[in-house]
Design a protein around this motif. Sequence first.
Motif, mmCIF file in Angstrom:
data_model
loop_
_atom_site.group_PDB
_atom_site.id
_atom_site.type_symbol
_atom_site.label_atom_id
_atom_site.label_comp_id
_atom_site.label_asym_id
_atom_site.label_seq_id
_atom_site.Cartn_x
_atom_site.Cartn_y
_atom_site.Cartn_z
ATOM 1 N N ILE A 99 51.978 37.154 43.472
ATOM 2 C CA ILE A 99 53.291 36.438 43.759
ATOM 3 C C ILE A 99 53.286 36.309 45.133
ATOM 4 C CG2 ILE A 99 55.813 36.464 43.799
ATOM 5 C CD1 ILE A 99 55.774 38.034 41.303
ATOM 6 N N LYS A 100 53.434 35.186 45.594
ATOM 7 C CA LYS A 100 53.603 35.298 47.285
ATOM 8 C C LYS A 100 54.562 35.932 47.612
ATOM 9 C CE LYS A 100 51.005 31.914 49.543
ATOM 10 N NZ LYS A 100 50.768 30.508 49.638
ATOM 11 N N LYS A 101 54.677 36.590 48.444
ATOM 12 C CA LYS A 101 55.951 37.271 49.051
ATOM 13 C C LYS A 101 55.743 37.298 50.694
ATOM 14 C CE LYS A 101 57.725 40.070 45.528
ATOM 15 N NZ LYS A 101 57.597 41.501 44.894
ATOM 16 N N GLY A 102 56.364 36.683 51.201
ATOM 17 C CA GLY A 102 56.320 36.716 52.910
ATOM 18 C C GLY A 102 54.787 36.260 53.365
ATOM 19 N N ASP A 128 56.072 39.840 33.872
ATOM 20 C CA ASP A 128 57.376 39.510 33.851
ATOM 21 C C ASP A 128 58.073 38.935 34.981
ATOM 22 O OD1 ASP A 128 57.586 40.337 31.337
ATOM 23 O OD2 ASP A 128 58.254 42.409 31.556
ATOM 24 N N GLU A 129 57.567 39.716 36.221
ATOM 25 C CA GLU A 129 57.997 39.211 37.566
ATOM 26 C C GLU A 129 57.721 37.901 37.623
ATOM 27 O OE1 GLU A 129 58.082 43.511 39.718
ATOM 28 O OE2 GLU A 129 56.207 42.319 39.628
ATOM 29 N N ALA A 130 56.326 37.583 37.562
ATOM 30 C CA ALA A 130 55.637 36.417 37.900
ATOM 31 C C ALA A 130 56.342 35.301 36.864
ATOM 32 C CB ALA A 130 54.268 36.373 37.321
ATOM 33 N N CYS A 176 46.378 28.943 37.679
ATOM 34 C CA CYS A 176 46.087 29.958 36.636
ATOM 35 C C CYS A 176 44.509 29.824 36.814
ATOM 36 C CB CYS A 176 46.512 29.622 35.183
ATOM 37 S SG CYS A 176 48.259 29.115 34.865
ATOM 38 N N ASP A 177 43.902 31.123 36.696
ATOM 39 C CA ASP A 177 42.391 30.857 36.994
ATOM 40 C C ASP A 177 41.743 32.321 36.492
ATOM 41 O OD1 ASP A 177 39.721 30.121 37.517
ATOM 42 O OD2 ASP A 177 40.420 28.434 38.815
ATOM 43 N N MET A 178 40.457 32.350 36.422
ATOM 44 C CA MET A 178 39.768 33.667 36.260
ATOM 45 C C MET A 178 39.663 34.438 37.262
ATOM 46 S SD MET A 178 36.975 32.722 33.183
ATOM 47 C CE MET A 178 36.011 34.243 33.413
ATOM 48 N N PHE A 179 39.533 33.641 38.603
ATOM 49 C CA PHE A 179 38.932 34.323 39.750
ATOM 50 C C PHE A 179 39.909 33.795 40.858
ATOM 51 C CE2 PHE A 179 35.052 34.226 37.288
ATOM 52 C CZ PHE A 179 34.821 35.500 37.430
ATOM 53 N N GLU A 180 39.537 34.253 41.966
ATOM 54 C CA GLU A 180 40.539 33.735 43.170
ATOM 55 C C GLU A 180 39.614 32.430 43.731
ATOM 56 O OE1 GLU A 180 41.716 36.359 46.214
ATOM 57 O OE2 GLU A 180 42.347 37.839 44.815
ATOM 58 N N THR A 181 40.348 31.586 43.716
ATOM 59 C CA THR A 181 39.697 30.406 44.293
ATOM 60 C C THR A 181 40.266 29.620 45.438
ATOM 61 O OG1 THR A 181 41.007 28.846 42.807
ATOM 62 C CG2 THR A 181 38.797 29.619 41.931
ATOM 63 N N GLU A 182 39.737 28.799 45.862
ATOM 64 C CA GLU A 182 40.344 28.117 47.019
ATOM 65 C C GLU A 182 41.831 27.500 46.514
ATOM 66 O OE1 GLU A 182 37.548 27.546 45.797
ATOM 67 O OE2 GLU A 182 36.125 26.877 47.339
ATOM 68 N N THR A 183 41.970 27.341 45.660
ATOM 69 C CA THR A 183 43.273 26.571 44.931
ATOM 70 C C THR A 183 44.383 27.761 44.785
ATOM 71 O OG1 THR A 183 42.207 24.782 43.845
ATOM 72 C CG2 THR A 183 44.551 25.196 43.289
ATOM 73 N N THR A 184 43.808 28.865 44.017
ATOM 74 C CA THR A 184 44.816 29.967 44.029
ATOM 75 C C THR A 184 45.239 30.565 45.208
ATOM 76 O OG1 THR A 184 43.107 31.771 43.678
ATOM 77 C CG2 THR A 184 43.801 30.802 41.978
ATOM 78 N N GLU A 185 44.251 30.464 46.551
ATOM 79 C CA GLU A 185 44.931 31.014 47.648
ATOM 80 C C GLU A 185 46.026 30.210 48.251
ATOM 81 O OE1 GLU A 185 41.690 30.455 50.541
ATOM 82 O OE2 GLU A 185 40.482 31.891 49.529
ATOM 83 N N LEU A 186 46.275 28.892 47.748
ATOM 84 C CA LEU A 186 47.484 28.183 48.284
ATOM 85 C C LEU A 186 48.675 28.646 47.261
ATOM 86 C CD1 LEU A 186 45.742 24.744 48.845
ATOM 87 C CD2 LEU A 186 46.302 26.481 50.507
ATOM 88 N N ALA A 187 48.477 29.126 46.172
ATOM 89 C CA ALA A 187 49.304 29.179 45.052
ATOM 90 C C ALA A 187 50.620 30.221 45.369
ATOM 91 C CB ALA A 187 48.874 29.598 43.658
#
Lengths: 852, 168
Positions: A302-305, A314-316, A641-652
Amino acid sequence: MSEVVKEKITAVDTVTCTIDGQQITVPRGTSVFDAAGQIGIVIPAFCNHAKLKPVGACRMCYVEIEKMPKLQVSCATMATDGMVVSTNSQQVREGRKAVIEFTLINHPLDCPTCDKGGECDLQDLTFDHGYDDSRFGFDKMRFIEEEKRDTFDDLKIGPEIVLNRNRCILCYKCVRANKEAFGEYDIGAFERGDLTEINATPGGEVSNPFSGNLVEICPVGALTNSDWRYKIRVWLTKTVPSICNFSGSGTNITFYKEDHKNFVYRVTSRCNDAIDDGWLSDITRYGYQIVNSESRLKTPLIKKGGKQVKASWDEALAVIKKHMGQIKDQSGGVCIGGLISPSLDNASLYSFSKLFRTVFKSNNIDFRGDYRYLPSVTDSLFTIAASQPFSISDIEKSDVIITFGTDLIREHHNEYLKIRRAVNFYNSTVYSVNPYAVKTADIAKSEMVYSPGTDELVINGICLVAIEKKLVNSSAAAKLKSKISKLSPGVLAKLTGLSKEQFEELAEAISSAKKVTFIVGEIVARSLDRDKICAALSNLNKLFGVQDKGQLAVLSRYANSKGAQKLGLSATPYEIVKDELKKIWGEYPDCQPRNTDAMINLMKKEEIKGFITVGANPMRLYPDRSFASEGLEHVDFLVACDMFETETTELADVVLPLCSWAEYDGDYINLEGKVQTGKQAIKPKYESKAAFEIMELIARQLGAKLFENEQVKNEEIEKLLKLDSVLPWPDDFLKIEYEKKSSQDGYPVPLFICDDPHHSGHLTEKSPSLLNFSDSAYVELSKGLAAKIGVADGDPLRVESPVGKIVVPAKISPVLNSDVAIIPRNFSSTQTTSLLMRKKRVDSVKLTRVEE
Amino acid sequence: MKEILTALGRIFIRMPIGMLVVLKHLFKKPVTLDYPRKKKPMAPRFMGRQYLERYDDGSERCVSCGLCAAACPADCIYMEPAENEKGERYAKVFEINLLRCIFCGFCEEACPEEAIFMGHHYEFSADNRDSFIWTKEDMLVKHPRKDNPFKTLFRRVRKVYGVGEKKG
């Protein structure tokens, strides 16, 4: 002998022979070995392979044939009328015993350290047929490398292949497969007599995209791979049948797994004659390693700050509920969009569609994140061309095969091998018509390289030449002639770069063929003018009647692209699919459908506020990186949602870990439209969940329910799959206007962004074995172009386009012969797609040397 | 009166006879052992806890081929092969669960590398289950044993047939 094998399957001539007292009738040209196999008599052999020509090297398949003075090798003896064969007589048994004894003269008894132990043909056949002792008391012959004299017999002859020449029994299967099936010549037999050795060609290495197969077909442990090296004994693993997730043809694979460790150990082929002939590409064979990868996403983030922190499911989900609920209530569901990967299974795709269309009541979904300017109407010509029926096994039955706008070795490995087989075994003729020289050309009767961006002119040219030479029905010809631009063949030749003779050759080939396979690939699919090209294809199809005597289709690239289309995953599904969905759900959102381009555009305008990506990575794969990143950065709430950290998940804002295809049962539809099931091999690793579970969870958070239970879901999918998904071509010939394209000054070299032959999509770079083959981006160019720029192999090269600039090493291609640049898109270290502009017809770049 | 006589008989006749037996055994060799301090030598073929042998140059014999684990009827052997720096195969993990082991010796018989042997060690009492899992470090001998009586059993005999002897 091989001539006989080359005969067409269609030969009706049959022979009847007797094998072990059983009569059998087989087509003339069938070997005794195969005939026996048909009635369930297994003859032992080392060198025989169902998909290769026989050589009779190992002599293990001895049989006794009446009226023949000596034992005969059954693999290379063709069955004849009245032949009486005995496969298990005393003489045969003695002969086999002797063969095993001879084979073992120089074979080391190092089974304990050999990786093949437990699945070795020599081990098994020695157990069945051999002596328990040897009469050859002298020392065994041993190959020793001078510099490694006392330690080690193994040699690394390729990124993944380890050779032990002492174990080799010289069946030549690897050399033959490499030559006959893959068309590669990087492994060979050298020296002679008992010094004969299999080795990589001097100074080279075995690194072709099919090299893994050599290991699989080796009957002993002479060729082993680094992937499976000393990992586990084969009898401790369990096998699970599954489907390849990296290619459109859905090659059949077997997972080898171990339950206690929840680990997949390797992938081997599962021969399915209708699809894959038992050959796998290295992507399929080593790509499974991403399942076990340590760098997988382990928990939701989860992106926090401004920073992503670990969180529980559950949190997500609570965060998703809060934000998505807010967007849905305040701005409406139409402000939510989604992009899903077409490599996911049917259930995931359908759940995604249902989540958006029934819960968010939005039509903003798409599954094609790596194409730009996709058609936004239901029945565009490209969609029609992509929906056409295609059969992989018909490739080898065709006498003329035309590959148009496709670099098969980078896109469709399985079809690439099928075409090779068609040429080598069934005398088919291949014409390779592409904007740059491709690897397929070495088996093509003639290779035609047209100027990039003139695809539809080439097709028009074929039609015009056919009309001119009166090769086609005159009424159809007259109709068509009025529709297409009247360019003389001379002008066409000048524009496309193909000569008039080449057009004639193609036109004659298509019109005289009994059965045609016309394969259209990614180069057309990625082109902005795909609709125009498909209109030209429609005309060609009608003029020559291609589909009446064969097949013509744009092949789908990903594991379940066809399924996504059938389940209505594009913003504008087929009309019948839409009607069926309306029937099943009782509702269907009537808002404007928006595909990937439209969604990213609206994100920029902040009209789309919430976005969900599932397994898709638009940041890397969308062919305009700055456009995609601008869009995704403007989104208020991004769930990836992805298996790995990608360029897209970085922004999520919320990242959810996704299961790999080995972790749940899923159905996939290959490019033929065949539904195949990939079974669950291991339990979901870490906290990952399958996409359909995630969709259900999100729906329940928002107070809805997608499916009562699994059965309901399966029934609904079943209903959709039953629908006929082939769209008809337009009835009439289509008008195609020629428009002159302005070339970009200062950027002279056309650019093609595609997959590396050892990679597919954005996930395979997490597989260590595939990285051994190729681990970073490069720009592939022809020798001539490299000389013009003044670079050698490996020198850094600056690639500039009007919008971006990257520096990558040059790679001189042995195949290319025109001025084009090819850059793979599979590596996160290089932002390849930043060179592309969304609205450009032909991407072109400027290549300059980097001065030290 | 009779009772008194019987009692006296017990004291003066029976008891000295009994004491004589005791006296006799005082000079006899004891049957029992002073166990923790003294140990009984085991029969050469006694099958106790396994040990892993080394080559004469000190390198491990076990290549983790998995045949002992495959032969084991109690399924008590676990191993993980790996590649050492020379590129050779060796056992990264080798564990025997002695709570499961039935000391049948099949592992010793199955071993193609003459690496595992049934030893003479039999003292494995412990107060927790984990101590019964013997690892490679516990079982690997410090130095190769020169006087291993079992080695002779494993000498390979190669028959050499005369010409024509196997005919028919």
